[in-house]
Design an enzyme around this catalytic site. Structure first.
Site, PDB file in Angstrom:
ATOM      1  N   HIS A  18       0.847  -1.201   0.000  1.00  0.00           N
ATOM      2  CA  HIS A  18       0.000   0.000   0.000  1.00  0.00           C
ATOM      3  C   HIS A  18       0.884   1.254   0.000  1.00  0.00           C
ATOM      4  CE1 HIS A  18      -3.117  -2.652   2.238  1.00  0.00           C
ATOM      5  NE2 HIS A  18      -3.610  -2.423   1.033  1.00  0.00           N
ATOM      6  N   LYS A  42     -18.502  -6.270   7.791  1.00  0.00           N
ATOM      7  CA  LYS A  42     -17.372  -7.078   7.336  1.00  0.00           C
ATOM      8  C   LYS A  42     -16.403  -7.312   8.500  1.00  0.00           C
ATOM      9  CE  LYS A  42     -13.707  -7.215   3.877  1.00  0.00           C
ATOM     10  NZ  LYS A  42     -12.902  -6.435   2.947  1.00  0.00           N
ATOM     11  N   SER A 129      -2.852  -7.821   2.448  1.00  0.00           N
ATOM     12  CA  SER A 129      -3.132  -7.829   3.892  1.00  0.00           C
ATOM     13  C   SER A 129      -3.553  -9.229   4.329  1.00  0.00           C
ATOM     14  CB  SER A 129      -4.248  -6.841   4.226  1.00  0.00           C
ATOM     15  OG  SER A 129      -3.876  -5.537   3.883  1.00  0.00           O
TER      16      SER A 129
END
Ligand code: PNS
Length: 162
Positions: A18, A42, A129
């Site tokens: 990122h 989520k 991730s």
């Protein structure tokens, strides 16, 4: 006119991949808003507050960065922030279908916002991730894939900080 882009995502947690995308994007945009989707539906490893804190520690020193959270439609958030671009990182072909769908949906929702893809550096082509969390969960060595702060937080979460 300022060139403002939104870099949206879950950032659960932020990775060096990122960070690589952010550094590339800052050469193209005057301002980059890194925005975490606040999605109570989520499941995430880190809370939104923890994710904001890790983003601030990893990216806060860079000029032209704002870190924020949003909920609802991304294109509505972009309009509210006066941004005409949504930035997404692209790794391998496997990212393509999901990204393509999302970009076309966002375009049909708001034609004034363009999705821009940046290729991640080759070093980060296999990291995400999710895969980093998977390795960290079982005590795997993830040095160099996330910042030392994030590495420490992952160790704490999974009980490897002793
Ligand atoms: O890091 P992620 O999980 O791949 O990011 C996905 C994200 C946050 C960019 C995407 O889920 C999103 O924009 N959600 C907001 C809701 C929305 O606007 N959906 C319509 C476009 S598909």
């Amino acid at each position: 006119m300022k060139r403002i882009a939104i870099y949206p995502g879950s950032f659960d947690p932020v990775t060096n991949g990122h960070q690589d995308i952010v550094e590339r994007a800052l050469k193209l945009f005057d301002k980059l808003i890194v925005a975490i989707l606040h999605n109570p539906g989520k499941a995430s490893l880190f809370s939104v507050e923890e994710r904001v804190e890790m983003l601030e520690q990893s990216l806060g020193h860079l000029d032209g960065i704002e870190i924020d959270t949003f909920d609802g439609l991304l294109v509505d958030y972009a309009a509210q922030k006066n941004a005409h671009a949504i930035l997404r990182g692209m790794r391998a072909v496997s990212d393509f279908e999901y990204e393509f769908q999302m970009a076309l949906m966002n375009r049909s929702l708001n034609r004034d916002v363009q999705t821009i893809f940046l290729m991640t550096g080759l070093r980060w082509i296999f990291t995400s991730s999710s895969i980093i969390k998977e390795a960290a969960r079982f005590g795997g060595n993830i040095d160099g894939m996330v910042s030392p702060t994030v590495n420490q937080k992952l160790k704490q979460k999974f009980g490897f900080d002793r």
